[in-house]
Scaffold this motif. Structure first.
Motif, mmCIF file in Angstrom:
data_model
loop_
_atom_site.group_PDB
_atom_site.id
_atom_site.type_symbol
_atom_site.label_atom_id
_atom_site.label_comp_id
_atom_site.label_asym_id
_atom_site.label_seq_id
_atom_site.Cartn_x
_atom_site.Cartn_y
_atom_site.Cartn_z
ATOM 1 N N ARG A 209 0.840 -1.203 0.000
ATOM 2 C CA ARG A 209 0.000 0.000 0.000
ATOM 3 C C ARG A 209 0.873 1.251 0.000
ATOM 4 N N LEU A 210 1.939 1.220 0.796
ATOM 5 C CA LEU A 210 2.847 2.359 0.848
ATOM 6 C C LEU A 210 3.522 2.574 -0.503
ATOM 7 N N LEU A 211 3.961 1.505 -1.146
ATOM 8 C CA LEU A 211 4.599 1.625 -2.454
ATOM 9 C C LEU A 211 3.632 2.211 -3.482
ATOM 10 N N ARG A 212 2.385 1.768 -3.445
ATOM 11 C CA ARG A 212 1.391 2.315 -4.378
ATOM 12 C C ARG A 212 1.228 3.810 -4.181
ATOM 13 N N SER A 213 1.280 4.251 -2.925
ATOM 14 C CA SER A 213 1.107 5.682 -2.660
ATOM 15 C C SER A 213 2.289 6.477 -3.207
ATOM 16 N N PHE A 214 3.509 5.937 -3.064
ATOM 17 C CA PHE A 214 4.670 6.602 -3.638
ATOM 18 C C PHE A 214 4.531 6.720 -5.154
ATOM 19 N N ASN A 215 4.140 5.628 -5.786
ATOM 20 C CA ASN A 215 3.995 5.644 -7.238
ATOM 21 C C ASN A 215 2.875 6.576 -7.691
ATOM 22 N N LYS A 216 1.819 6.644 -6.911
ATOM 23 C CA LYS A 216 0.716 7.553 -7.230
ATOM 24 C C LYS A 216 1.195 9.003 -7.169
ATOM 25 N N GLU A 217 1.925 9.337 -6.100
ATOM 26 C CA GLU A 217 2.429 10.711 -5.970
ATOM 27 C C GLU A 217 3.455 11.016 -7.059
ATOM 28 N N LYS A 218 4.251 10.024 -7.428
ATOM 29 C CA LYS A 218 5.235 10.197 -8.504
ATOM 30 C C LYS A 218 4.521 10.454 -9.830
ATOM 31 N N GLY A 219 3.375 9.805 -10.013
ATOM 32 C CA GLY A 219 2.599 10.035 -11.228
ATOM 33 C C GLY A 219 2.056 11.441 -11.308
ATOM 34 N N LYS A 220 1.693 11.986 -10.159
ATOM 35 C CA LYS A 220 1.171 13.353 -10.133
ATOM 36 C C LYS A 220 2.286 14.388 -10.229
ATOM 37 N N LEU A 221 3.471 14.025 -9.709
ATOM 38 C CA LEU A 221 4.600 14.947 -9.702
ATOM 39 C C LEU A 221 5.847 14.188 -10.150
ATOM 40 N N PRO A 222 6.094 14.129 -11.454
ATOM 41 C CA PRO A 222 7.223 13.342 -11.982
ATOM 42 C C PRO A 222 8.576 13.711 -11.379
ATOM 43 N N LYS A 223 8.734 14.936 -10.906
ATOM 44 C CA LYS A 223 10.005 15.361 -10.326
ATOM 45 C C LYS A 223 10.157 14.951 -8.861
ATOM 46 N N LEU A 224 9.169 14.235 -8.332
ATOM 47 C CA LEU A 224 9.255 13.767 -6.950
ATOM 48 C C LEU A 224 10.513 12.921 -6.772
ATOM 49 N N HIS A 225 11.242 13.166 -5.691
ATOM 50 C CA HIS A 225 12.506 12.457 -5.456
ATOM 51 C C HIS A 225 12.240 11.076 -4.855
ATOM 52 N N PHE A 226 11.748 10.189 -5.705
ATOM 53 C CA PHE A 226 11.499 8.803 -5.293
ATOM 54 C C PHE A 226 11.796 7.900 -6.471
ATOM 55 N N SER A 227 12.498 6.789 -6.203
ATOM 56 C CA SER A 227 12.872 5.852 -7.256
ATOM 57 C C SER A 227 12.797 4.428 -6.727
ATOM 58 N N GLU A 228 12.924 3.470 -7.629
ATOM 59 C CA GLU A 228 12.961 2.069 -7.236
ATOM 60 C C GLU A 228 14.140 1.804 -6.300
ATOM 61 N N GLN A 229 15.244 2.492 -6.520
ATOM 62 C CA GLN A 229 16.403 2.344 -5.639
ATOM 63 C C GLN A 229 16.060 2.786 -4.218
ATOM 64 N N ASN A 230 15.325 3.882 -4.104
ATOM 65 C CA ASN A 230 14.911 4.357 -2.782
ATOM 66 C C ASN A 230 14.039 3.311 -2.082
ATOM 67 N N TRP A 231 13.135 2.698 -2.847
ATOM 68 C CA TRP A 231 12.263 1.680 -2.256
ATOM 69 C C TRP A 231 13.075 0.490 -1.763
ATOM 70 N N GLN A 232 14.064 0.090 -2.528
ATOM 71 C CA GLN A 232 14.920 -1.019 -2.100
ATOM 72 C C GLN A 232 15.728 -0.644 -0.851
ATOM 73 N N GLN A 233 16.108 0.614 -0.741
ATOM 74 C CA GLN A 233 16.804 1.077 0.463
ATOM 75 C C GLN A 233 15.883 0.999 1.683
ATOM 76 N N LEU A 234 14.619 1.375 1.484
ATOM 77 C CA LEU A 234 13.632 1.261 2.560
ATOM 78 C C LEU A 234 13.463 -0.205 2.969
ATOM 79 N N LEU A 235 13.347 -1.079 1.991
ATOM 80 C CA LEU A 235 13.180 -2.508 2.296
ATOM 81 C C LEU A 235 14.405 -3.089 2.989
#
Length: 241
Positions: A209-235
């Motif tokens: 659910r958290l990942l979906r929210s990040f991707n949703k916000e990234k879709g609304k704001l492409p310049k959002l500082h979030f990437s797959e690498q960041n998600w792997q760092q969180l995991l």
């Protein structure tokens, strides 16, 4: 948690010194008359920031006042009225009790202040007051301006793991319900949250659910500082805990 009866229902409060609390404390008009409104956060509905100093003489904190509103299909039937099935089952009292327990156990949640339930026949309406986390902003606001470093992402992952290991189920774990201040994170909005037996099934669903929210916000704001690498760092931080 202390409970007092009112003409329309009940108020629960977490500190004995708040015994004079009245239903007025849960209305925006009351704080506006005192000059105590310091700001607001506008999402689907408005959350208000208030300065309690006029009534508590505490100049070091601000409060957050939130009314409970329905979402989804049920919103079409009633904007803010819920079926009353007992005081302890009301969303306001349940959230306040959970926050009080978690805060007392040292978890990174806002300090709970008070909640009220007002009944009308078979239904009720609710409000909650918590302390505002000083100097913090939600994660989407942070990432819209600057990135987190690897250590911060791992710290966030470790924090979520700590909640999961305790059996804390956050019903709406999303990027806007995570506050950040430097290297410190706080989870907010525990409406419909609960303590349950730890299980990989709901814990994984929570992370998804958290990942979906990040991707949703990234879709609304492409310049959002979030990437797959960041998600792997969180995991990675989650797995280390």
């Amino acid at each position: 948690m202390h409970i007092k009866r009112t003409d329309a229902g009940h108020i629960a409060f977490c500190q004995p010194e708040l015994k004079p609390i009245t239903p007025d404390w849960f209305t925006v008009d009351y704080w506006q008359d005192l000059g105590g409104i310091t700001g607001s956060s506008k999402g689907r509905y408005t959350t208000w920031f208030v300065d309690p100093q006029p009534i508590t003489a505490n100049t070091k904190v601000q409060w957050v006042l939130r009314h409970y509103y329905r979402g989804g299909m049920m919103e079409k039937l009633s904007r803010d009225a819920y079926l009353y099935t007992g005081l302890k089952r009301t969303r306001a009292f349940a959230e306040l009790k959970l926050l009080e327990q978690l805060f007392n156990e040292g978890f990174a949640v806002p300090k709970p202040v008070a909640a009220q339930v007002q009944r009308s026949g078979m239904h009720y309406r609710g409000d909650i007051i918590i302390e505002r986390v000083e100097g913090a902003q939600d994660l989407v606001a942070q990432l819209s301006k600057s990135p987190l470093n690897e250590h911060q992402w791992q710290t966030l992952g470790a924090l979520i793991a700590k909640f999961h290991q305790r059996g804390v189920y956050h019903a709406d774990l999303n990027a806007k319900n995570i506050l950040v201040s430097s290297d410190s994170f706080t989870l907010i909005d525990f409406d419909r949250g609960e303590l349950r037996k730890p299980s990989p099934k709901w814990q994984q669903a929570n992370l998804e659910r958290l990942l979906r929210s990040f991707n949703k916000e990234k879709g609304k704001l492409p310049k959002l500082h979030f990437s797959e690498q960041n998600w792997q760092q969180l995991l990675a931080g989650y797995a280390k805990s």
